[in-house]
Design an enzyme around this catalytic site. Structure first.
Site, mmCIF file in Angstrom:
data_model
loop_
_atom_site.group_PDB
_atom_site.id
_atom_site.type_symbol
_atom_site.label_atom_id
_atom_site.label_comp_id
_atom_site.label_asym_id
_atom_site.label_seq_id
_atom_site.Cartn_x
_atom_site.Cartn_y
_atom_site.Cartn_z
ATOM 1 N N HIS A 152 23.474 80.196 12.428
ATOM 2 C CA HIS A 152 23.898 79.728 11.110
ATOM 3 C C HIS A 152 24.655 80.848 10.399
ATOM 4 O O HIS A 152 24.313 82.034 10.550
ATOM 5 C CB HIS A 152 22.676 79.308 10.281
ATOM 6 C CG HIS A 152 23.050 78.555 9.045
ATOM 7 N ND1 HIS A 152 23.503 79.187 7.908
ATOM 8 C CD2 HIS A 152 23.082 77.225 8.777
ATOM 9 C CE1 HIS A 152 23.783 78.274 6.989
ATOM 10 N NE2 HIS A 152 23.540 77.073 7.491
ATOM 11 N N GLU B 275 30.381 74.184 10.569
ATOM 12 C CA GLU B 275 30.054 74.414 9.163
ATOM 13 C C GLU B 275 31.002 75.470 8.603
ATOM 14 O O GLU B 275 30.695 76.684 8.687
ATOM 15 C CB GLU B 275 28.620 74.939 9.031
ATOM 16 C CG GLU B 275 27.568 73.915 9.347
ATOM 17 C CD GLU B 275 26.267 74.178 8.589
ATOM 18 O OE1 GLU B 275 25.745 73.236 7.993
ATOM 19 O OE2 GLU B 275 25.785 75.325 8.563
HETATM 20 P P1 13P Z 1 24.790 72.564 2.004
HETATM 21 O O1 13P Z 1 24.662 71.137 2.488
HETATM 22 O O2 13P Z 1 23.870 72.923 0.901
HETATM 23 O O3 13P Z 1 26.231 72.899 1.736
HETATM 24 O O4 13P Z 1 24.363 73.501 3.241
HETATM 25 C C1 13P Z 1 24.969 73.314 4.458
HETATM 26 C C2 13P Z 1 24.259 74.130 5.452
HETATM 27 O O5 13P Z 1 24.368 75.347 5.447
HETATM 28 C C3 13P Z 1 23.371 73.420 6.403
HETATM 29 O O6 13P Z 1 23.006 74.239 7.466
#
Ligand code: 13P
Length: 256
Positions: free
Chosen positions: A93, A165
């Site tokens: 992450h 992401e």
């Molecule tokens: P948000 O949905 O709060 O933007 O976070 C995304 C995230 O980092 C999920 O792993």
């Protein structure tokens, strides 16, 4: 392919709060065979919650795990210890990459350790705002994929999930922006091309690709219809029960 709705609770909820949330979620959740509903609570809550959940309705994910199975690694929890408790683990992450200094080499070892211990890694990749501004998005995506999957063989690639992401779209990022479906479509196309270059089209097509970044019940439907997207990784909105349930309902509607 299944749809994955994954809630990443990050550093939120005590064990008690997590248990109450889960109790309510399980009550309002039917069994969806084509949707995998997953939550990733803190490591501390995983063991008690694993005894509480109905695995036909939902699964658990770890937010992290260590790449050695046992030994002198103070403070770590290994995938061999998580085995049987979780079905999935978030690996790489951006908060671990940029706050805790994890690099692709370590992330690759974690992906390998997860697979070795029958835990499906959800490998997170994505560019920062400045990398995007400098036109480096494709290079970052390629490097993070090649780096994170370094130890994954042809026989194992169908045991991996990729989550795109973009760091600039994560709600906790200062001045986060909302990613457009077109921006996500371009990135996911590139991810699928990289996977095809690494493993061939047939195997690459088996890899689920999720999107994460400021997903909520209003935009989830749009994101789920982006070509090549097989699910969502949700941070902030997954902490609000009604929001999370709405997103699961949306997935059911969009996918049926
Ligand atoms: P948000 O949905 O709060 O933007 O976070 C995304 C995230 O980092 C999920 O792993």
């Amino acid at each position: 392919m299944k749809t994955y709705i994954v809630g990443n609770w990050k550093l939120n909820f005590t064990v008690g709060e997590a248990s109450i949330y889960l109790h309510k979620l399980l009550k309002s959740l039917p069994i969806y065979r084509d949707i995998d509903v997953v939550v990733a609570p803190s490591l501390l809550a995983l063991q008690p919650l694993s005894l509480q959940i109905d695995r036909h309705k939902m699964k658990l994910a770890a937010q992290n795990g260590f790449y050695q199975d046992y030994g002198a690694y103070t403070g770590e929890v290994s995938f061999s210890q998580l085995r049987g408790i979780v079905d999935y683990a978030i690996v790489g992450h951006s908060e671990r990459r940029y706050i805790l200094g994890e690099d692709d080499k370590m992330i690759a070892k974690k992906v390998d350790a997860a697979i070795r211990n029958k835990v499906t890694p959800i490998l997170c990749i994505g560019e920062t705002e400045s990398e995007r501004a400098f036109g480096e998005t494709s290079d970052v995506i390629k490097d993070q994929l090649a780096g994170g999957l370094r130890e994954v063989s042809d026989d194992e690639i169908d045991k991996v999930i990729i989550a795109y992401e973009p760091v600039w779209a994560i709600s906790s990022t200062k001045a986060a922006k909302i990613a457009t479906p077109d921006e996500i479509a371009d990135a996911v196309k590139l991810i699928r091309k990289c996977l095809a270059d690494m493993y061939g089209v047939k195997l690459a097509d088996k890899v689920p690709v999720l999107f994460g970044g400021s997903v909520n019940s209003s935009n989830a439907g749009g994101y789920l219809t982006v070509p090549g997207v097989n699910g969502l990784l949700i941070g902030g909105a997954s902490l609000i029960l009604n929001e999370f349930v709405d997103i699961i309902d949306t997935a059911k509607r969009v996918r049926s």
